[in-house]
Design a protein around this motif. Structure first.
Motif, PDB file in Angstrom:
ATOM      1  N   GLN A 254       0.822  -1.204   0.000  1.00  0.00           N
ATOM      2  CA  GLN A 254       0.000   0.000   0.000  1.00  0.00           C
ATOM      3  C   GLN A 254       0.860   1.259   0.000  1.00  0.00           C
ATOM      4  N   VAL A 255       2.006   1.166   0.659  1.00  0.00           N
ATOM      5  CA  VAL A 255       2.935   2.300   0.643  1.00  0.00           C
ATOM      6  C   VAL A 255       3.387   2.573  -0.797  1.00  0.00           C
TER       7      VAL A 255
ATOM      8  N   PRO B 121       4.593   7.566   2.446  1.00  0.00           N
ATOM      9  CA  PRO B 121       4.153   8.057   1.141  1.00  0.00           C
ATOM     10  C   PRO B 121       3.055   9.115   1.193  1.00  0.00           C
ATOM     11  N   HIS B 122       2.659   9.579   2.366  1.00  0.00           N
ATOM     12  CA  HIS B 122       1.515  10.492   2.413  1.00  0.00           C
ATOM     13  C   HIS B 122       1.726  11.780   1.629  1.00  0.00           C
ATOM     14  N   ARG B 123       2.897  12.368   1.799  1.00  0.00           N
ATOM     15  CA  ARG B 123       3.075  13.685   1.175  1.00  0.00           C
ATOM     16  C   ARG B 123       4.193  13.738   0.151  1.00  0.00           C
ATOM     17  N   ALA B 124       4.965  12.677   0.032  1.00  0.00           N
ATOM     18  CA  ALA B 124       6.054  12.671  -0.941  1.00  0.00           C
ATOM     19  C   ALA B 124       6.352  11.224  -1.295  1.00  0.00           C
ATOM     20  N   SER B 125       6.972  11.016  -2.452  1.00  0.00           N
ATOM     21  CA  SER B 125       7.245   9.633  -2.841  1.00  0.00           C
ATOM     22  C   SER B 125       8.632   9.186  -2.422  1.00  0.00           C
ATOM     23  N   ALA B 126       9.567  10.122  -2.243  1.00  0.00           N
ATOM     24  CA  ALA B 126      10.926   9.727  -1.893  1.00  0.00           C
ATOM     25  C   ALA B 126      11.726  10.939  -1.429  1.00  0.00           C
ATOM     26  N   ILE B 127      12.857  10.651  -0.772  1.00  0.00           N
ATOM     27  CA  ILE B 127      13.828  11.703  -0.473  1.00  0.00           C
ATOM     28  C   ILE B 127      14.435  12.147  -1.807  1.00  0.00           C
ATOM     29  N   PRO B 128      14.606  13.444  -2.043  1.00  0.00           N
ATOM     30  CA  PRO B 128      15.164  13.886  -3.319  1.00  0.00           C
ATOM     31  C   PRO B 128      16.492  13.181  -3.632  1.00  0.00           C
ATOM     32  N   GLU B 129      16.644  12.814  -4.884  1.00  0.00           N
ATOM     33  CA  GLU B 129      17.796  12.023  -5.318  1.00  0.00           C
ATOM     34  C   GLU B 129      19.128  12.676  -4.903  1.00  0.00           C
ATOM     35  N   LYS B 130      19.211  13.973  -5.025  1.00  0.00           N
ATOM     36  CA  LYS B 130      20.475  14.655  -4.702  1.00  0.00           C
ATOM     37  C   LYS B 130      20.825  14.532  -3.223  1.00  0.00           C
ATOM     38  N   PHE B 131      19.808  14.562  -2.394  1.00  0.00           N
ATOM     39  CA  PHE B 131      20.047  14.352  -0.960  1.00  0.00           C
ATOM     40  C   PHE B 131      20.417  12.899  -0.708  1.00  0.00           C
ATOM     41  N   LYS B 132      19.702  12.015  -1.369  1.00  0.00           N
ATOM     42  CA  LYS B 132      19.910  10.589  -1.133  1.00  0.00           C
ATOM     43  C   LYS B 132      21.358  10.228  -1.412  1.00  0.00           C
ATOM     44  N   ARG B 133      21.921  10.838  -2.433  1.00  0.00           N
ATOM     45  CA  ARG B 133      23.309  10.530  -2.782  1.00  0.00           C
ATOM     46  C   ARG B 133      24.284  11.010  -1.712  1.00  0.00           C
TER      47      ARG B 133
ATOM     48  N   VAL C 139       1.729   1.909  -3.545  1.00  0.00           N
ATOM     49  CA  VAL C 139       0.619   2.517  -4.275  1.00  0.00           C
ATOM     50  C   VAL C 139       0.522   4.003  -3.913  1.00  0.00           C
ATOM     51  N   GLY C 140       0.698   4.283  -2.617  1.00  0.00           N
ATOM     52  CA  GLY C 140       0.634   5.667  -2.158  1.00  0.00           C
ATOM     53  C   GLY C 140       1.665   6.544  -2.846  1.00  0.00           C
ATOM     54  N   LYS C 141       2.866   5.993  -3.015  1.00  0.00           N
ATOM     55  CA  LYS C 141       3.930   6.771  -3.662  1.00  0.00           C
ATOM     56  C   LYS C 141       3.570   7.132  -5.091  1.00  0.00           C
ATOM     57  N   LEU C 142       2.865   6.210  -5.726  1.00  0.00           N
ATOM     58  CA  LEU C 142       2.515   6.422  -7.135  1.00  0.00           C
ATOM     59  C   LEU C 142       1.734   7.721  -7.322  1.00  0.00           C
ATOM     60  N   VAL C 143       0.872   8.015  -6.338  1.00  0.00           N
ATOM     61  CA  VAL C 143       0.006   9.194  -6.466  1.00  0.00           C
ATOM     62  C   VAL C 143       0.839  10.465  -6.681  1.00  0.00           C
ATOM     63  N   HIS C 144       2.029  10.493  -6.079  1.00  0.00           N
ATOM     64  CA  HIS C 144       2.847  11.706  -6.202  1.00  0.00           C
ATOM     65  C   HIS C 144       3.501  11.842  -7.578  1.00  0.00           C
ATOM     66  N   LEU C 145       3.337  10.823  -8.402  1.00  0.00           N
ATOM     67  CA  LEU C 145       3.925  10.913  -9.748  1.00  0.00           C
ATOM     68  C   LEU C 145       2.939  11.496 -10.763  1.00  0.00           C
ATOM     69  N   LEU C 146       1.706  11.700 -10.338  1.00  0.00           N
ATOM     70  CA  LEU C 146       0.728  12.279 -11.263  1.00  0.00           C
ATOM     71  C   LEU C 146       1.026  13.773 -11.412  1.00  0.00           C
ATOM     72  N   ARG C 147       1.282  14.190 -12.625  1.00  0.00           N
ATOM     73  CA  ARG C 147       1.650  15.588 -12.819  1.00  0.00           C
ATOM     74  C   ARG C 147       0.991  16.161 -14.047  1.00  0.00           C
ATOM     75  N   SER C 148       0.524  17.375 -13.910  1.00  0.00           N
ATOM     76  CA  SER C 148       0.111  18.116 -15.080  1.00  0.00           C
ATOM     77  C   SER C 148       0.238  19.596 -14.780  1.00  0.00           C
ATOM     78  N   ASP C 149       0.717  20.343 -15.755  1.00  0.00           N
ATOM     79  CA  ASP C 149       0.816  21.790 -15.561  1.00  0.00           C
ATOM     80  C   ASP C 149      -0.556  22.435 -15.613  1.00  0.00           C
ATOM     81  N   ASP C 150      -1.464  21.778 -16.305  1.00  0.00           N
ATOM     82  CA  ASP C 150      -2.826  22.287 -16.386  1.00  0.00           C
ATOM     83  C   ASP C 150      -3.582  21.838 -15.137  1.00  0.00           C
ATOM     84  N   THR C 151      -3.987  22.792 -14.326  1.00  0.00           N
ATOM     85  CA  THR C 151      -4.601  22.423 -13.043  1.00  0.00           C
ATOM     86  C   THR C 151      -5.902  21.647 -13.242  1.00  0.00           C
ATOM     87  N   ASP C 152      -6.629  21.947 -14.329  1.00  0.00           N
ATOM     88  CA  ASP C 152      -7.863  21.189 -14.581  1.00  0.00           C
ATOM     89  C   ASP C 152      -7.556  19.720 -14.843  1.00  0.00           C
ATOM     90  N   VAL C 153      -6.515  19.489 -15.645  1.00  0.00           N
ATOM     91  CA  VAL C 153      -6.126  18.105 -15.942  1.00  0.00           C
ATOM     92  C   VAL C 153      -5.636  17.426 -14.669  1.00  0.00           C
TER      93      VAL C 153
END
Lengths: 851, 193
Positions: free
Chosen positions: A485-486, B17-29, A488-502
């Motif tokens: 689950q951790v 994972p609540h607010r970030a996915s990882a420690i920034p790579e540059k710090f990690k190094r 899966v949680g991390k994955l959410v932070h990879l969702l990115r779009s410059d368009d706030t609507d998207v």
């Protein structure tokens, strides 16, 4: 010669004095000398010479200088020798033996002995195979010798035109599985990579002509390994050379240098030019055609895995080829033919059954491309089709590999379709295995109405009583469940779009999938959605409350209030985006997005309500965060003069706070959790700056009441003294109404209440004297911050009281560590007061205090 | 290493994972094992994986409990506060959500007196600080992942490294600004008793 002698003795040992064998023996003796009669290769001899002659200017010289014979002769001789030895070697298998003869005649007369005869024959065959296995080196040595001939004469062309066809012809002709398998492998191992590359088509062409018992996968696999290693080496040296700026790569020995680097470079070019992939592909296809649908699925998977591996290594950019590999598997497993051109049988095809080996192989096949492709596997056709052939647990394993690969690759997900696909693929991590067939992957529509969410926020979610222990005992491996689950949680932070609507739509999609996971998962997987929405809200806020341009444009009408009800609807607000984009052309500075802050708050509140169902304390803390963020929105709106909206967000903050309080009352029942929750309430309330006085008063009064109702006296004391701060907010840079919110009398009430509780606590245990010292610190804090009702007399009195307590404890009991700590703390506080008496700025203020 | 004395890595509020996915790579190094003697964490690790990551870095790992610490079967309950001795310093650690009002230095000073330490390390605000207060020091390493905070805007990922030599400390603050690491340095000595 030793080898030949050995062979000769072996042959004669079998007692079959054949003239063929004699001939081999004789040729062996004559091997080093020029031999005019070249077996069956009379016409070939001239070809060979011609080819040798053509291969270079130096050829003639060398040939002349060697009076004992030309290389062409050697080739001719070795090929003949190979042919003859192979024939003999194969014949051993079929040689009649004494026992075989007896068995044969016996069986004619006595039928009941047939079983024994079969047994005997089988044993005989095995023995023959063992013997032949020992002899195979003799045959193979001919090929080794051929490969060792001077490479100025034996060129790739000659190999392709003369040597290889001759060998292959023999291999096919002998029709002996053992010989075929061994010799094909021999060819792969002994001849140089460049030769293989040039003659791949020819080599693979014979594969379908081999006997059925011969394992084509092994042969094709070895050839692929050979070529991909060659390619790896070449590329490695090439990049080394590039790094070293043309210098000799250190680990390649001294004679590498520029020339070698250049030739390697050529090799890289060559292998990418030759369409080796499709040659292998065609070869494998021919195997499928030959074997039809009788092939076990695991064999098809293995062959396609080999092909896919090869493609990934040698042609990393050709996604189409990888798709082809998967497509063939998908078609075959779906019940079709693995043969690409094979006709699809009419009607619905029954998917093939996979045994456990096939399942493992398929899991491997699907995991392999993830390492290098990560997110790009989504571009592959058939990838998710193939996944559905795997059992749920195996799909979950693949999903874990996939998530790790995507997270390690550091690529963001920027496309809605991509996100949906990704979330479908990892469905086995997101939800439990569906029990019914109709409960298919994806979790398409999140059908819980908004009312239900609001109800959930109030702690009266439907199905709560029976859902409380959902899965708590069903999960056999809770440790890895959390890890998953951790991920899966991390994955959410990879969702990115410059368009706030998207970006908003992405989060909506993510939530729709993730909420299918039920209460035990949502705390892990939806909390990241909340925080991603917070970050999105920051971006929207900046756009929405930009400092107004000089020409006073009409304020953008946030059409969101009408949309609020649809916020969780499955479809994106396409129409809105389009129309607002048009509006954007008119005034580029105006906020023209469909999703504004208000809409995001609805989304946030709903999401927090879902989380609260599984983890009330976490849900409660998220509510506090949302309130705090709403408060900051109000500040931002006020800052650009939109005071009307400012008070609207302030009202939202209040509303959310009120919901948090309800959640606290109904759901947070553990006494420790209650204590933590109140501390968070106090902190959050003090951090907020825009509450209306009445709202603020209502909230802080309630908080103080909660504090006073805590189960443990010591907890009551600690939290009540913290509540004193609520009535005298001090750290406030943005709020103008600080003093309006202050109520010094209440500060005193809180501290006095805390004293009363501390007194009761000290009766129970002297160690609680530390509570008095804590309260003393609070008195000093408010005194120093000029809280009007807190006078020096209170402080002097409390110091005296604590001193007396300490003295009493000293007389009554031996010091516990808690008391010792309290003593130290007290001394340091006294020290602090003395210090303040000395400091210029505070001397006057602290002078009246008696210590 | 001898030149630096004892190295103490100070970080916290990872929220993975609540607010970030990882420690920034540059710090990690930069965070390599066996360079530091102590790791001090202000809490809110987010998951056990992160705790294990810290334990790989140094032999002594001191973690206090954050306001949203991970729970469940893997959770190790962390204490509310800790005090450790490094060189001649007593270093107190608290997450900071209990310090009311949040980030207030007079309130921090109360906790410092309560714990009886020379340096008080706290987090929670996600805003790094090295502040002298009455001759003592309050250090906030910020959030190493730059995790979102509802009370601080424009958060910069940061952590702190303390090089302790007897009664002297060199304090380095590492910030990740627009993908580049920025280091600032403060030196101070223990307040004479």
């Amino acid at each position: 010669d030793e080898v030949r002698a050995l062979m000769k003795s072996k042959m004669t040992g079998e007692g079959d004095g054949d003239e063929e064998e004699k001939k081999v023996g004789e040729e062996g003796k004559e091997g080093e000398t020029k031999n005019a009669s070249c077996g069956d290769g009379g016409d070939r001899e001239t070809d060979t010479s011609a080819a040798a002659g053509a291969s270079g200017a130096t050829a003639e010289d060398t040939a002349q200088s060697s009076s004992s014979g030309s290389v062409a002769d050697s080739i001719c001789f070795l090929l003949t020798n190979f042919t003859e030895m192979n024939k003999l070697w194969v014949r051993i298998q079929h040689m009649p033996s004494a026992s075989g003869v007896i068995g044969g005649t016996a069986s004619n007369h006595h039928h009941h002995r047939r079983g024994n005869d079969r047994q005997a024959q089988k044993e005989m065959r095995k023995r023959r195979e063992r013997e032949r296995n020992e002899l195979r080196l003799l045959v193979g040595t001919n090929l080794v010798r051929l490969s060792q001939l001077d490479d100025r004469y034996v060129t790739s062309e000659m190999y392709g035109e003369i040597i290889l066809p001759h060998i292959l012809e023999q291999i096919v002709a002998c029709r002996d599985p053992l010989a075929q398998a061994y010799l094909m492998d021999c060819i792969i191992q002994v001849f140089p990579d460049e030769f293989h590359l040039a003659t791949l088509e020819t080599f693979l062409g014979v594969c379908p002509k081999l006997r059925e018992k011969v394992n084509i996968r092994t042969i094709v696999g070895s050839m692929m390994d050979r070529l991909s290693n060659y390619f790896d080496d070449a590329r490695l040296v090439q990049s080394d050379a590039a790094d070293a700026n043309g210098e000799t790569p250190g680990d390649e020995g001294g004679d590498g240098g520029d020339g070698s680097a250049a030739s390697r470079q050529a090799a890289v070019a060559a292998i990418t030019e030759v369409d080796a992939f499709h040659m292998f592909d065609r070869c494998i296809q021919r195997v499928y055609t030959a074997k039809g649908s009788s092939m076990p699925p695991k064999e098809v998977i293995r062959l396609q895995t080999a092909l896919l591996n090869f493609s990934l290594k040698v042609y990393p950019d050709k996604m189409g080829q990888i798709s082809e590999c998967l497509g063939v598997c998908a078609k075959y497993l779906g019940g079709g033919s693995a043969d690409k051109d094979g006709a699809v049988a009419g009607g619905a095809l029954a998917p093939r059954e996979l045994d456990s080996v096939a399942v493992d192989e398929l899991e491997k096949l699907l995991s392999i491309p993830l390492d290098s492709l990560a997110l790009r596997v989504l571009e592959l056709d058939h990838y998710s089709d193939l996944l559905t052939f795997l059992p749920w647990d195996n799909r979950r394993q693949v999903a874990v590999v996939m998530l790790n690969a995507v997270l390690n690759s550091g690529t963001n997900l920027t496309d809605i379709g991509q996100i949906k696909e990704m979330l479908s693929i990892i469905t086995p991590l997101i939800q439990d295995e569906p029990s019914g067939a109709d409960n298919a992957a994806g979790g398409a529509d999140g059908g819980v109405s908004r009312t239900t969410n609001l109800m959930g926020a109030l702690g009266v979610g439907p199905g709560q009583p029976d859902g409380m222990f959902d899965g708590a005992d069903a999960d056999p491996n809770p440790l890895s469940f959390v890890d998953e689950q951790v991920l899966v949680g991390k994955l959410v932070h990879l969702l990115r779009s410059d368009d706030t609507d998207v970006a908003y739509e992405m989060l909506t999609v993510a939530r729709r999938y993730l909420r299918e996971g039920g209460k035990k998962r949502m705390a892990y997987t939806l909390t990241p959605v909340v925080f991603a929405a917070f970050e999105l809200l920051d971006a929207v806020k900046k756009a929405e409350f930009m400092p107004a341009p000089p020409t006073d444009a009409p304020p953008p009408v946030p059409g969101a209030s009408a949309d609020d009800d649809k916020a969780d609807a499955a479809s994106p607000p396409d129409g809105d985006v389009a129309s607002s984009a048009e509006a954007g052309n008119a005034d580029p500075l105006a906020f023209n997005k469909a999703v504004n802050c208000r809409k995001l708050f609805v989304f946030l509140q709903e999401t927090a309500a879902m989380i609260a169902q599984g983890d009330p304390e976490l849900g409660f803390k998220l509510y506090l965060q949302i309130a705090s963020v709403a408060d900051r929105c109000a500040i931002a709106a006020n800052a650009v003069g939109k005071t009307e909206e400012g008070s609207e967000y302030s009202a939202i903050a209040y509303e959310i706070m009120a919901q948090a309080f309800l959640l606290y009352e109904d759901e947070v029942s553990d006494s420790k959790a209650q204590q933590r929750s109140i501390v968070s309430m106090v902190g959050t309330l003090l951090a907020c700056r825009t509450f209306e006085k009445d709202d603020y008063d209502a909230l802080v009064t309630k908080t103080a009441q909660y504090a006073a109702k805590l189960l443990k006296k010591a907890d009551q004391c600690k939290t009540v003294m913290l509540c004193a701060h609520l009535f005298y907010p001090t750290v406030r840079d943005g709020g103008a109404n600080d003093s309006a919110l202050r109520n010094p009398q209440r500060v005193l009430e809180c501290l006095q209440r805390a004293l009363k509780i501390a007194d009761a606590c000290c009766m129970a245990s002297p160690a609680n004297v530390q509570l008095f010292v804590d309260i003393l610190d609070q008195y000093i804090y408010f005194y120093e911050n000029d809280c009007p009702v807190i006078t020096d007399k209170f402080i002097s009195g409390l110091v005296a009281l604590i001193s007396e307590h300490m003295a009493n404890i000293g007389a009554a009991t031996t010091d516990s560590s808690a008391v010792a700590e309290a003593r130290g703390h007290f001394e340091r506080t006294i020290e602090y007061i003395k210090q303040k008496k000395n400091d210029d700025g505070t001397a006057e203020l602290f002078a009246p205090i008696l210590v | 290493m001898a030149n630096f004395g004892e190295l103490v890595l100070v970080l916290g509020d990872l929220h993975i994972p609540h607010r970030a996915s990882a420690i920034p790579e540059k710090f990690k190094r930069m965070l390599v094992p066996n360079k530091m003697q102590h790791v001090v964490c202000t809490g809110n690790l987010g998951s056990k994986e992160n705790y294990d990551g810290l334990r790989d870095l140094a032999p002594n790992v001191h973690v206090v409990s954050g306001d949203v610490e991970y729970t469940g079967p893997q959770a190790t309950p962390f204490p509310e506060t800790r005090v450790i001795s490094v060189g001649e310093f007593r270093i107190g650690v608290i997450h900071g959500h209990q310090v009311i009002p949040w980030g207030d230095h007079m309130a921090l000073s109360m906790w410092r007196r309560k714990l009886g330490c020379d340096i008080l390390i706290s987090g929670h605000t996600h805003k790094n600080e090295v502040v002298e207060q009455e001759g003592y020091y309050h250090i906030n390493p910020g959030s190493i992942t730059g995790a979102y905070s509802s009370t601080t805007s424009d958060i910069i990922p940061s952590f702190v490294l303390l090089a302790v030599q007897g009664a002297k400390i060199v304090c380095y603050v590492y910030e990740l600004i627009d993908g580049e690491i920025d280091v600032s340095k403060t030196e101070f000595t223990k307040k004479a008793a």
